[in-house]
Design an enzyme around this catalytic site. Structure first.
Site, PDB file in Angstrom:
ATOM      1  N   GLU A 201     -10.562   1.166-112.322  1.00 51.30           N
ATOM      2  CA  GLU A 201     -11.049   2.350-111.597  1.00 51.30           C
ATOM      3  C   GLU A 201     -12.577   2.349-111.490  1.00 51.30           C
ATOM      4  O   GLU A 201     -13.125   2.740-110.477  1.00 51.30           O
ATOM      5  CB  GLU A 201     -10.563   3.637-112.274  1.00 51.30           C
ATOM      6  CG  GLU A 201      -9.073   3.894-112.106  1.00 51.30           C
ATOM      7  CD  GLU A 201      -8.610   3.905-110.648  1.00 51.30           C
ATOM      8  OE1 GLU A 201      -9.372   4.338-109.764  1.00 51.30           O
ATOM      9  OE2 GLU A 201      -7.479   3.456-110.388  1.00 51.30           O
TER      10      GLU A 201
ATOM     11  N   CYS B  30      -0.233  15.658 -88.955  1.00 48.22           N
ATOM     12  CA  CYS B  30      -1.683  15.478 -89.106  1.00 48.22           C
ATOM     13  C   CYS B  30      -2.424  16.213 -87.988  1.00 48.22           C
ATOM     14  O   CYS B  30      -2.253  15.909 -86.802  1.00 48.22           O
ATOM     15  CB  CYS B  30      -2.017  13.989 -89.083  1.00 48.22           C
ATOM     16  SG  CYS B  30      -3.780  13.669 -89.196  1.00 48.22           S
TER      17      CYS B  30
HETATM   18  N1  ADE Z   1      -9.225   2.487-105.344  1.00 43.90           N
HETATM   19  C1  ADE Z   1      -9.486   3.242-106.424  1.00 43.90           C
HETATM   20  N2  ADE Z   1      -8.513   3.100-107.339  1.00 43.90           N
HETATM   21  C2  ADE Z   1      -7.606   2.245-106.835  1.00 43.90           C
HETATM   22  C3  ADE Z   1      -6.399   1.686-107.309  1.00 43.90           C
HETATM   23  N3  ADE Z   1      -5.924   2.006-108.490  1.00 43.90           N
HETATM   24  N4  ADE Z   1      -5.739   0.833-106.498  1.00 43.90           N
HETATM   25  C4  ADE Z   1      -6.232   0.526-105.296  1.00 43.90           C
HETATM   26  N5  ADE Z   1      -7.358   1.011-104.803  1.00 43.90           N
HETATM   27  C5  ADE Z   1      -8.055   1.856-105.560  1.00 43.90           C
END
Ligand code: ADE
Length: 352
Positions: A38, A209
């Site tokens: 993350e 949307c």
């Molecule tokens: N961007 C931020 N966290 C992510 C994740 N766990 N998987 C893919 N893209 C991300």
């Protein structure tokens, strides 16, 4: 209007078919592995992150390995990824978790958000993806999905818009399959509801949307026009003695904190002035050649930096004056384990 339950159902159905399930941080899920991913993904795209992530996990397979490593090794692995404060925060946070939580990753929002580098959304992602706890995320991808879905035309960075988006995001968060839902939201933003080329026909939510209905998909999210960034200038002094280059560690302030870079000089400067200044700074050096390289630009969040590299080869150096504590002679042949800003690494590679 779309209810939370029906949005969750449609999104999860889409995720089961099209969501990403083979990303490296989705295997052997631990809070540590999810957290590192993350942080890397905060400002960097998945494709760029993957090789860095794999190398990082090989070098630091556990929180303990990371906490015990020298910061320079962490920064070295980060070379080229940018936003280096993330690497420093990872290292600090690893040490804090070892000391304050006995090495156990905290699993409460309030605890997580006190750790360096972990904001509310990142904490939400860790709780949801690693602990399967009900938690909400709101990163750039999710903000784009929600502003379009709800047709929010207020500027995305306004405080009021942010509060509104958090409220919507929380209200939509399910109790079950929280990890999948969280990943689905991120995947939808990253692969379908993209900034420039959204593929609305492939979107499970397109019938609901508002941006799609009003033909505003490319206009939303709205941004207030940013002020033009100021342009700063600097000269990189590439001092070369045989196959070694003088580098110095940058102070813990401004850009590239703690990374190793070239000494700098004001530009523009005449070569004769520069030579005089160098003689004064490093007495006893004999400058053999000087060579200006083309200026190039790096852009940071608050300014542009125009960099003019000046390559100087020297035939004599004073060891006493040069190579003080925060300076090293970096060997072009053997890669030292230190953190280098990307342009510095690129210039060093060119010299080889
Ligand atoms: N961007 C931020 N966290 C992510 C994740 N766990 N998987 C893919 N893209 C991300």
């Amino acid at each position: 209007m779309l209810t939370a339950t029906s949005l969750q159902r449609q999104l999860l159905k889409w995720f089961d078919q099209y969501g990403r399930k083979n990303l490296p941080w989705q295997a052997n899920k631990t809070p540590y592995r999810v957290w590192v991913a993350e942080i890397m993904l905060q400002q960097t795209q998945v494709a760029t992150v993957i090789p860095y992530y794999l190398r990082f996990m090989t070098t630091f397979p556990t929180l303990q390995h990371l906490a015990n490593a020298p910061l320079d090794t962490v920064l070295h692995l980060w070379t080229g990824l940018g936003y280096y404060s993330r690497a420093k925060n990872l290292h600090r946070t690893a040490n804090m978790i070892m000391q304050e939580y006995n090495g156990h990753f905290p699993d409460h929002l309030e605890q997580l958000t006190t750790l360096p580098g972990i904001g509310t959304s990142t904490a939400g992602a860790i709780l949801a993806c690693a602990f399967n706890r009900k938690a909400t995320i709101l990163d750039g991808n999710v903000k784009r999905v929600l502003t379009r879905l709800y047709g929010i035309e207020n500027p995305i960075n306004d405080k009021k818009t942010q509060t509104q988006l958090w409220e919507i995001a929380k209200q939509l968060t399910p109790t079950k399959r929280i990890a999948d839902y969280t990943q689905a939201m991120m995947d939808l933003g990253a692969t379908v509801c993209t900034r420039r080329k959204p593929t609305c026909k492939a979107c499970p939510l397109h019938k609901n949307c508002i941006a799609n209905k009003n033909d505003l998909t490319l206009q939303i999210p709205y941004k207030t026009r940013e002020k033009p960034k100021p342009i700063k200038q600097t000269g990189f002094l590439i001092l070369q003695y045989k196959q070694e280059i003088l580098l110095e560690r940058r102070v813990m302030k401004g850009v590239w904190q703690g990374l190793w870079s070239f000494p700098e000089t004001k530009v523009p400067i005449t070569l004769s002035k520069l030579k005089k200044a160098l003689q004064a700074e490093f007495n006893n050096i004999a400058i053999y050649t000087t060579h200006m390289l083309p200026t190039f630009r790096r852009t940071f969040s608050h300014y542009h930096l125009d960099i003019t590299p000046i390559h100087l080869t020297i035939t004599k150096r004073s060891n006493k004056k040069i190579a003080k504590e925060q300076q090293i002679w970096y060997s072009l042949q053997s890669e030292t384990s230190i953190g280098l800003p990307k342009p510095v690494k690129q210039l060093l590679d060119q010299l080889l």
